[in-house]
Design an enzyme around this catalytic site. Sequence first.
Site, PDB file in Angstrom:
ATOM      1  CB  CYS A 224      -1.014  -0.048   1.130  1.00 48.20           C
ATOM      2  SG  CYS A 224      -2.452   0.961   0.736  1.00 48.20           S
TER       3      CYS A 224
ATOM      4  CG  HIS B  74      -3.393  -2.974   4.137  1.00 45.78           C
ATOM      5  ND1 HIS B  74      -2.548  -2.365   5.037  1.00 45.78           N
ATOM      6  CD2 HIS B  74      -3.908  -1.995   3.369  1.00 45.78           C
ATOM      7  CE1 HIS B  74      -2.554  -1.051   4.827  1.00 45.78           C
ATOM      8  NE2 HIS B  74      -3.375  -0.805   3.822  1.00 45.78           N
TER       9      HIS B  74
ATOM     10  CD  GLU C 294      -0.775  -5.205   6.416  1.00 47.48           C
ATOM     11  OE1 GLU C 294      -0.634  -5.722   5.291  1.00 47.48           O
ATOM     12  OE2 GLU C 294      -1.119  -4.022   6.586  1.00 47.48           O
TER      13      GLU C 294
HETATM   14  N1  GLN Z   1      -3.501   6.526   0.825  1.00 49.98           N
HETATM   15  C1  GLN Z   1      -2.228   6.235   1.424  1.00 49.98           C
HETATM   16  C2  GLN Z   1      -1.102   7.009   0.752  1.00 49.98           C
HETATM   17  O1  GLN Z   1      -1.319   7.665  -0.194  1.00 49.98           O
HETATM   18  C3  GLN Z   1      -1.932   4.749   1.390  1.00 49.98           C
HETATM   19  C4  GLN Z   1      -2.966   4.018   2.209  1.00 49.98           C
HETATM   20  C5  GLN Z   1      -2.472   2.764   2.865  1.00 49.98           C
HETATM   21  O2  GLN Z   1      -1.282   2.500   2.980  1.00 49.98           O
HETATM   22  N2  GLN Z   1      -3.412   2.000   3.352  1.00 49.98           N
HETATM   23  O3  GLN Z   1      -0.004   6.987   1.166  1.00 49.98           O
END
Ligand code: GLN
Length: 185
Positions: A78, A168, A170
């Site tokens: 992410c 995610h 995890e």
């Molecule tokens: N929206 C976040 C970003 O731009 C990422 C979101 C996340 O890691 N769950 O960094």
Amino acid sequence: MKRVGVLALQGDFEAHRKAIERAGGAAVEVRTAAGLDSIDGLVIPGGESTTMLKLLDLENLFEPLREFGLRKPVFGTCAGAILMARAVTHPEQRSLELMDLVVERNGYGRQLDSHVARIAGPGLDDFEAVFIRAPIIRSVGPSVRVLATYRDAPVLVEAGRRMAATFHPELTGDLRIHRLFLEML
Ligand code: GLN
């Protein structure tokens, strides 16, 4: 046992630490450049990539992290995937440029802000992906292998000994993706 670092400046590092341990690795929280010396690979967790960038600067960790990634396996999830990318949009921001990816932040917009999807890909069959304000990978270079896609965009990719997921892994208790990374070490 392989020692897997988890970048622990901000975000979801605790859940990664547990997942790594359950997948059979020794997890080590990394907060300093010296912390990179004793690990075989590193996970960059989800969180907020802009905040992580600020903290990386504050700790003088941006360059050491990039150099680590040129030598050793790194898995970004992410926000971590955003940091791995060659280029980031919406808005543009700096990144480690460790994978040939163009990533759009918060790509699903408000309607799909957070959602769970069942996904099957060539690299991994039938798994559950938790997306939280997730980015979308808009393009991948020739070096990148796509392991899974969702709504026509790659969500799990690999290149050499680097991996990125826009969701995610995890959070589901399914350890297959962490095991994939452990196999790279
Ligand atoms: N929206 C976040 C970003 O731009 C990422 C979101 C996340 O890691 N769950 O960094």
